[in-house]
Design a protein around this motif. Sequence first.
Motif, short mmCIF file in Angstrom:
data_model
loop_
_atom_site.label_atom_id
_atom_site.label_comp_id
_atom_site.label_asym_id
_atom_site.label_seq_id
_atom_site.Cartn_x
_atom_site.Cartn_y
_atom_site.Cartn_z
N GLY A 151 2.97 45.92 -12.60
CA GLY A 151 3.55 46.76 -13.76
C GLY A 151 2.75 46.42 -15.12
O GLY A 151 2.58 47.22 -15.87
N ARG A 152 2.47 45.06 -15.47
CA ARG A 152 2.02 44.85 -16.65
C ARG A 152 0.28 45.00 -16.67
O ARG A 152 -0.14 45.29 -17.67
CB ARG A 152 2.16 43.18 -16.70
N ALA A 153 -0.37 44.82 -15.38
CA ALA A 153 -1.81 45.00 -15.41
C ALA A 153 -2.15 46.40 -15.30
O ALA A 153 -3.28 46.83 -15.28
CB ALA A 153 -2.25 44.33 -14.45
N SER A 199 11.43 44.82 -18.82
CA SER A 199 10.48 45.25 -17.51
C SER A 199 10.42 44.11 -16.55
O SER A 199 9.76 44.28 -15.70
CB SER A 199 9.03 45.28 -18.26
N PHE A 200 10.95 42.91 -17.07
CA PHE A 200 10.90 41.68 -16.10
C PHE A 200 12.14 41.46 -15.48
O PHE A 200 12.33 40.35 -14.88
CB PHE A 200 10.30 40.45 -16.68
N SER A 201 13.11 42.59 -15.68
CA SER A 201 14.56 42.33 -15.14
C SER A 201 14.73 42.63 -13.53
O SER A 201 13.96 43.13 -13.18
CB SER A 201 15.25 43.14 -16.21
N TRP A 241 11.44 51.77 -25.79
CA TRP A 241 11.00 50.53 -24.78
C TRP A 241 9.45 50.44 -24.86
O TRP A 241 8.63 49.42 -25.16
CB TRP A 241 11.34 50.78 -23.54
N HIS A 242 8.71 51.67 -24.96
CA HIS A 242 7.24 51.75 -25.06
C HIS A 242 6.78 51.21 -26.29
O HIS A 242 5.96 50.46 -26.03
CB HIS A 242 7.08 53.18 -24.59
N ALA A 243 7.61 51.56 -27.35
CA ALA A 243 6.96 50.88 -28.64
C ALA A 243 7.10 49.47 -28.60
O ALA A 243 6.01 48.83 -28.94
CB ALA A 243 7.72 51.73 -29.80
N ALA A 244 8.35 48.90 -28.10
CA ALA A 244 8.46 47.53 -28.19
C ALA A 244 7.52 46.86 -27.31
O ALA A 244 6.88 45.76 -27.87
CB ALA A 244 9.71 47.41 -27.77
N THR A 245 6.94 47.38 -26.25
CA THR A 245 6.11 46.81 -25.20
C THR A 245 4.63 46.96 -26.15
O THR A 245 3.89 46.04 -25.90
CB THR A 245 5.84 47.78 -23.95
N GLY A 288 12.05 52.33 -14.68
CA GLY A 288 13.08 51.26 -14.36
C GLY A 288 13.48 50.51 -15.93
O GLY A 288 14.69 49.87 -15.95
N SER A 289 12.40 50.42 -16.65
CA SER A 289 12.65 49.62 -17.94
C SER A 289 13.74 50.40 -18.63
O SER A 289 14.37 49.78 -19.49
CB SER A 289 11.42 49.22 -18.46
#
Length: 275
Positions: free
Chosen positions: A47-49, A23-25, A152-156, A95-96
Amino acid sequence: MTSHPLIKVHRMFELVEPLATVSFSDMVTEAFRALGMRNYWDGYFAGRAAPLGLAPAEVVHAAFYNFADGEVARHIPWVWGKTTPEEAIAVRERGSATALRQRMGQLADSPGLVRIADLATRAAISAPTEGRVLYAGLRALAVPEEPVARLWHAATLLREYRGDGHNAALVAHGIGGTEAHVLMALSLGMRPEEFDRIHHLPRAQLAAVIEGLRDRGLVDTAGRFTDAGRETRERIDALTDELAAPAYEVLSVHELDELVGWLEPIAATAQAGDH
């Protein structure tokens, strides 16, 4: 007590981290720039907030915990004049998932990916939300259908669940956000002034944080860990693993072993994309 050994819980942290942090790429940063973001940090905070909605900078600062005073306010609420939390969530997910799929290569089309995304998701949506603000915000979102996006969602979710617990462990040990970064730098064998998360801070501000740790007996005059400092860091890490463990209780021993086995090559390819 958890039914899984904490070494396995910690291993899951190591494996979900490279998946979540796509997500930070650059790919995601560029997607946010297309919305009018000025730089990496605008996209990061948007994105994170976003799962917190239109929360003021003070709330985001409290939830993220480890940013210096004023850093969040340079981006929140400015970013919400360029996009909405709902759009930011969609841009980040799209994007992620694209970035992760690109890094995974042929693994993204593995016939076992649906199974592993399902196992990871079961764990990710099973943990209690009490006291886990960022995790709770993510839990309120719809789970993606597409397997790479779902993984990706699960990892986040798992990353933020652990992160919320880590913040609680830091609070319990009286370690502030900038202090936590100083201790992390020392644990990596780096001088705090060289650590990328805090090297930009005014030297006087950083020196005051280090001096405070020295006064508490956690850092010596040479700027290294004292025994007490090292023990404090180890206690925080151990407590963080304990607080992360409930997410995996829904999985059997066999299922968690299966998840770890599948994630190892995926995480290796995801991490390789950072270099």
